[in-house]
Scaffold this active site. Structure first.
Site, PDB file in Angstrom:
ATOM      1  N   THR A 183      29.360 -19.802  81.713  1.00  0.00           N
ATOM      2  CA  THR A 183      28.980 -18.430  80.979  1.00  0.00           C
ATOM      3  C   THR A 183      30.061 -17.275  81.836  1.00  0.00           C
ATOM      4  O   THR A 183      30.155 -15.949  81.248  1.00  0.00           O
ATOM      5  CB  THR A 183      27.644 -17.836  81.119  1.00  0.00           C
ATOM      6  N   ASP A 200      33.508 -15.391  83.671  1.00  0.00           N
ATOM      7  CA  ASP A 200      34.844 -14.904  83.057  1.00  0.00           C
ATOM      8  C   ASP A 200      35.768 -15.780  82.860  1.00  0.00           C
ATOM      9  O   ASP A 200      36.272 -15.972  81.652  1.00  0.00           O
ATOM     10  CB  ASP A 200      35.220 -14.160  84.206  1.00  0.00           C
ATOM     11  N   ALA A 239      35.772 -19.246  82.504  1.00  0.00           N
ATOM     12  CA  ALA A 239      35.076 -20.255  81.599  1.00  0.00           C
ATOM     13  C   ALA A 239      35.261 -19.645  80.024  1.00  0.00           C
ATOM     14  O   ALA A 239      35.884 -20.204  79.107  1.00  0.00           O
ATOM     15  CB  ALA A 239      33.923 -20.390  81.651  1.00  0.00           C
ATOM     16  N   LEU A 255      50.547 -24.259  88.677  1.00  0.00           N
ATOM     17  CA  LEU A 255      51.156 -25.481  88.465  1.00  0.00           C
ATOM     18  C   LEU A 255      51.232 -25.708  87.039  1.00  0.00           C
ATOM     19  O   LEU A 255      51.512 -26.903  86.669  1.00  0.00           O
ATOM     20  CB  LEU A 255      50.589 -26.448  89.426  1.00  0.00           C
ATOM     21  N   GLY A 256      50.050 -25.077  86.323  1.00  0.00           N
ATOM     22  CA  GLY A 256      50.198 -25.485  84.859  1.00  0.00           C
ATOM     23  C   GLY A 256      51.038 -24.507  83.841  1.00  0.00           C
ATOM     24  O   GLY A 256      50.984 -24.774  82.946  1.00  0.00           O
ATOM     25  N   HIS A 263      49.844 -19.830  94.763  1.00  0.00           N
ATOM     26  CA  HIS A 263      50.896 -19.839  93.769  1.00  0.00           C
ATOM     27  C   HIS A 263      52.099 -19.797  94.152  1.00  0.00           C
ATOM     28  O   HIS A 263      52.900 -20.671  93.831  1.00  0.00           O
ATOM     29  CB  HIS A 263      50.580 -18.649  92.781  1.00  0.00           C
ATOM     30  N   ARG A 312      64.042 -16.751  90.832  1.00  0.00           N
ATOM     31  CA  ARG A 312      65.702 -16.719  90.814  1.00  0.00           C
ATOM     32  C   ARG A 312      66.350 -17.067  91.752  1.00  0.00           C
ATOM     33  O   ARG A 312      66.219 -16.786  92.970  1.00  0.00           O
ATOM     34  CB  ARG A 312      65.760 -15.116  90.747  1.00  0.00           C
ATOM     35  N   TRP A 339      69.216 -26.242 130.915  1.00  0.00           N
ATOM     36  CA  TRP A 339      68.476 -27.036 131.959  1.00  0.00           C
ATOM     37  C   TRP A 339      66.943 -26.513 131.572  1.00  0.00           C
ATOM     38  O   TRP A 339      66.707 -25.391 131.336  1.00  0.00           O
ATOM     39  CB  TRP A 339      68.750 -26.686 133.510  1.00  0.00           C
TER      40      TRP A 339
HETATM   41  C1  BG6 Z   1      44.869 -15.349  90.029  1.00  0.00           C
HETATM   42  C2  BG6 Z   1      44.574 -14.231  91.057  1.00  0.00           C
HETATM   43  O1  BG6 Z   1      44.672 -16.420  90.957  1.00  0.00           O
HETATM   44  O2  BG6 Z   1      45.851 -15.164  89.580  1.00  0.00           O
HETATM   45  C3  BG6 Z   1      44.797 -12.905  90.413  1.00  0.00           C
HETATM   46  O3  BG6 Z   1      43.361 -14.353  91.579  1.00  0.00           O
HETATM   47  C4  BG6 Z   1      46.007 -12.613  89.374  1.00  0.00           C
HETATM   48  O4  BG6 Z   1      44.623 -11.691  91.281  1.00  0.00           O
HETATM   49  C5  BG6 Z   1      46.120 -13.918  88.670  1.00  0.00           C
HETATM   50  O5  BG6 Z   1      45.770 -11.410  88.746  1.00  0.00           O
HETATM   51  C6  BG6 Z   1      47.357 -13.981  87.740  1.00  0.00           C
HETATM   52  O6  BG6 Z   1      47.484 -14.963  87.003  1.00  0.00           O
HETATM   53  P1  BG6 Z   1      48.354 -14.892  85.746  1.00  0.00           P
HETATM   54  O7  BG6 Z   1      48.083 -16.126  84.959  1.00  0.00           O
HETATM   55  O8  BG6 Z   1      47.723 -13.757  84.919  1.00  0.00           O
HETATM   56  O9  BG6 Z   1      49.726 -14.464  86.065  1.00  0.00           O
END
Ligand code: BG6
Length: 797
Positions: free
Chosen positions: A39, A41, A43, A211-212, A272, A375, A623
């Site tokens: 329930t 956020d 999810a 990574l997704g 990330h 970049r 040395w």
């Molecule tokens: C989350 C962080 O891992 O990634 C957040 O906890 C951040 O603070 C979010 O806002 C950013 O993810 P995205 O997918 O919106 O770029």
């Protein structure tokens, strides 16, 4: 044609609903997905949609599914929330409304909400799954537990799953964990050990949703498919710099209790951006689909990262943050937070591919735009003979050459891969990537979009949907292995420690930030481009200035004393060593320098490595003053410190480097191997009169110097040049220059830094020559000169 894939998928999903059709499929077993925190956020926003997607893609291929949303919320309330979420799910873009309603109804039928709190609840769930499987005449394939809950709840849930909710023999278990995985190396290790007592590493899927992201997931395949073009380019000879950026406009309001603990570094950079850094920097495995090979290469890249120092980062905090923290965490008005909401970091990778290439990692909240990208800017190594107006963008090598993995948002509005047309035409899988249509007037990274080959995904997909599908298909390369996680924390923890008391620069937020957060770098050091306007967060008590101490410090133990703040002191010592080297080489053609190990000289080595271009390295012999009895490649080895911070950055001829022979015949400092004698012979042969031009020493808090320790008579007098000694702390066995050979040097410099040395510095200033009690007090060059270099902390406390 374009929508064929989606139609196949829909047909397959509908097929499941029709019994006859289902029987025609080869049955592959039943999969239960248990979403913990169903329930919450995350999810509601992403995970239910991802599960629906999984159902659409897989149900027609022979598996049967059920989805158990669980939380601590009571059943009625939970059911209401879930019903709303399921109603809001969306179908693939081209699904007709009627069809969509049908598919959602099927999914709703297979989904339930239940409260999952006690171990009995877990047992009941397990029994229900078994009963269902039996009733439907199915085989159980496996269970996926998705932890969308705060980490403090992990251990209890893990225990309950392990004891009461594992599937029976022959069926698999996968548990999916969301960050944060600890807030430093120690806590990450603790969590790993705890979870490791319930699950096998193979059963755990640690999510980093970046990574997704489609573009991030494309970095390795892109490198792989364009090997031919990139082979010669992806290195320090061609890459000018790499920028890995995630800018956000949102701030941390509503999340300050989380944010206070993690800050931008723990929230975004440690995970990330570090993962992206690895994908760019790692050596490319032959088989990029092998998760073992990918992990192995990533770990290798982690090992090559140069350690971060305080000077590797600039940090900021948006002005409204402090107020938000006070409100949300009920702090008094006097409360000041030092948590950074912005960080710019300079990373170096000390390997042959990347040495000298700056990698800039940057992220922040409350910035002027939302955008993420990597970049890679290539060096401008061409001269164009034609005038600029005749340059053809696709051919001219005088225009910028860059590759951009555009993760999303920003001016382009979505994910894309861009390659400058004057670089090469990239190859991307044509089934899933299409050329971006022109957008007149759009400029990116200084060039019109038309200057790039630009590709975007044929079908944009959310990161979580992709990862959920990868969990189902056991694609572990899209997840964070424990070793990877710990390696990342090993890298970030020292910086976090050193920033703990750092006051971040305040910034107003959004476009008003102006140039306040711009930063510059040189060598390993990064700093804001603009001087601070006004310090709104008071720092620690205002520190004394060097000028306050100028009256002090002419002599210490009757020898010259140089005292200053650390940076100034190190700069002075490095300058003095260089001057001695230049003098010696001019007079004798060579310079014999004996160096100590430990932590104090590291800054000196770095200084020498960075700024001293006039240093006659080609004529310098290096040395060791002392060495620990460990192999030379051991991180504890003094030689290893010298290697990491100095040798690999300067050009000292191989035959001029003289490590101590502590490791002979595969033994460490065995008397019978005569390592000390061998080193002494090497000194006698190469150094005139065994008199070094300069010996750099330190002073321990117990008064030891080199590896000559109090209450141990070895090496304090006599004929031996080199001795084996015993240290009170580990590693205990040491090899050391003796006091007589130290005192034969033309110059001796003793470097003493840090508050911890204050007490011994005071004591030694008062004692006579008593080397048995304080070996440092025996340092009195016979005819050379001794100079003390002490920072204010050591000298004044
Ligand atoms: C989350 C962080 O891992 O990634 C957040 O906890 C951040 O603070 C979010 O806002 C950013 O993810 P995205 O997918 O919106 O770029």
């Amino acid at each position: 044609m374009k929508h064929a894939g989606a139609w196949n998928m829909l047909t397959a999903a509908v097929c499941v609903a029709l019994l006859g059709c289902l029987q025609a499929q080869e049955l592959q077993g039943h999969v239960s997905v248990i979403l913990l925190g169903a329930t919450g956020d995350l999810a509601r926003k992403y995970l239910w949609q991802g599960l629906f997607q999984l159902y659409l893609e897989e149900a027609g291929k022979g598996h049967s599914f059920r989805f158990h949303g669980t939380a601590l919320t009571n059943t009625k309330q939970g059911q209401e929330i879930i019903a709303k979420v399921l109603e809001s799910l969306s179908c693939p873009r081209d699904t007709a409304p009627g069809r969509c309603a049908e598919l959602k109804a099927q999914f709703q039928q297979l989904s339930e909400y239940r409260r999952l709190k006690t171990p009995e609840d877990y047992l009941a769930l397990s029994k229900d799954i078994e009963a269902w499987v039996q009733h439907e005449g199915l085989q159980e394939a496996g269970r996926i537990f998705y932890f969308s809950v705060p980490p403090f709840a992990y251990a209890d849930i893990a225990r309950s799953i392990n004891s009461s909710c594992r599937p029976g023999p022959g069926a698999w278990l996968r548990v999916v964990l969301e960050k944060p995985f600890g807030h430093d190396h120690r806590s990450a290790q603790q969590l790993a050990t705890e979870l490791g007592s319930f699950f096998q590493e193979e059963e755990m899927y640690r999510v980093d949703h970046y990574l997704g992201k489609q573009v991030v997931a494309q970095i390795l395949p892109f490198r792989d498919q364009n090997r031919k073009a990139l082979d010669g380019l992806w290195n320090r000879h061609h890459v000018e710099r790499v920028e890995i950026i995630m800018k956000e406009t949102v701030d941390a309001e509503g999340r300050t209790s989380f944010y206070e603990e993690y800050g931008v570094i723990g929230d975004v950079l440690q995970n990330h951006l570090t993962e992206i850094l690895m994908l760019v920097a790692m050596e490319l495995p032959l088989d990029i689909s092998s998760s073992e090979a990918v992990l192995g290469h990533k770990l290798q890249a982690f090992r090559a990262l140069r350690g971060l120092q305080r000077g590797s980062a600039v940090v900021g905090q948006y002005q409204a943050y402090r107020g938000q923290v006070r409100r949300e965490l009920q702090k008094p008005d006097s409360f000041h937070s030092l948590t950074p909401t912005f960080a710019g970091i300079l990373v170096h990778i000390d390997n042959l591919r990347w040495e000298g290439v700056p990698f800039i990692l940057m992220s922040g909240k409350a910035l002027d735009e939302r955008v993420g990208y990597v970049r890679i800017l290539f060096k401008d190594q061409a001269y164009c003979a034609q005038s600029e107006k005749r340059w053809v963008p696709a051919q001219s090598h005088c225009l910028p050459q860059q590759i951009i993995f555009y993760i999303g948002h920003g001016e382009l509005g979505g994910p894309a891969v861009l390659v400058s047309r004057n670089l090469f035409r990239p190859s991307l899988p044509s089934a899933s990537w299409k050329e971006v249509e022109g957008q007149p007037g759009l400029r990116l990274f200084g060039r019109p979009l038309s200057d790039y080959y630009a590709y975007s995904p044929v079908r944009e997909q959310d990161a979580y949907s992709i990862l959920i599908s990868h969990i189902f298909h056991r694609r572990k390369d899209s997840f964070i292995a424990m070793e990877n996680l710990l390696a990342s924390w090993v890298f970030w923890t020292p910086l976090l420690d050193s920033l703990a008391h750092e006051v971040p620069r305040l910034y107003p937020g959004g476009a008003e930030n102006g140039h306040l957060l711009d930063f510059e770098f040189s060598g390993s050091h990064v700093s804001f481009s603009q001087p601070p306007l006004e310090q709104l967060v008071p720092g620690p008590d205002s520190a004394p200035m060097p000028s306050d101490f100028q009256v002090l410090g002419a002599k210490y133990r009757d020898s010259p004393l140089i005292s200053a703040w650390p940076e100034e002191l190190i700069a002075r010592l490095a300058g003095d060593i260089e001057a001695a080297a230049v003098r010696a080489v001019r007079r004798f053609g060579e310079f014999h320098l004996a160096l100590s190990g430990g932590s104090s000289p590291v800054a000196l080595f770095q200084q020498l490595a960075m700024g001293h271009y006039g240093f006659p390295w080609a004529h310098t012999h290096l040395w060791l003053v002392d060495e620990r009895c460990v192999p030379l490649w051991d991180p504890e080895s003094n030689f290893q410190g010298l290697q990491a911070h100095l040798l690999q950055h300067v050009r000292v001829p191989y035959y001029n480097i003289h490590p101590m022979p502590v490791h002979r015949r595969q033994r460490l400092c065995a008397e019978e191997d005569q390592g000390a004698q061998a080193y002494a012979e090497e000194i006698s042969t190469l150094v005139t009169n065994s008199s070094f031009d300069l010996v750099l020493l330190g002073m321990g808090t117990d008064g030891h110097t080199a590896s000559l320790f109090p209450q141990s008579p070895v090496g304090l007098d006599g004929e031996q040049l080199v001795v084996l000694t015993t240290s009170p702390s580990s590693p205990r066995r040491r090899m050391s220059l003796s006091l007589p050979v130290i005192n034969r040097a033309r110059q001796v410099a003793v470097l003493v830094m840090g508050r911890m040395k204050r007490e011994i510095a005071l004591l030694v200033s008062r004692v006579g020559r008593e080397p048995r009690k304080w070996p440092i007090s025996g340092v009195r060059p016979d005819s050379g000169q001794l100079v003390w270099y002490m920072d204010y902390d050591a000298f004044l406390g």
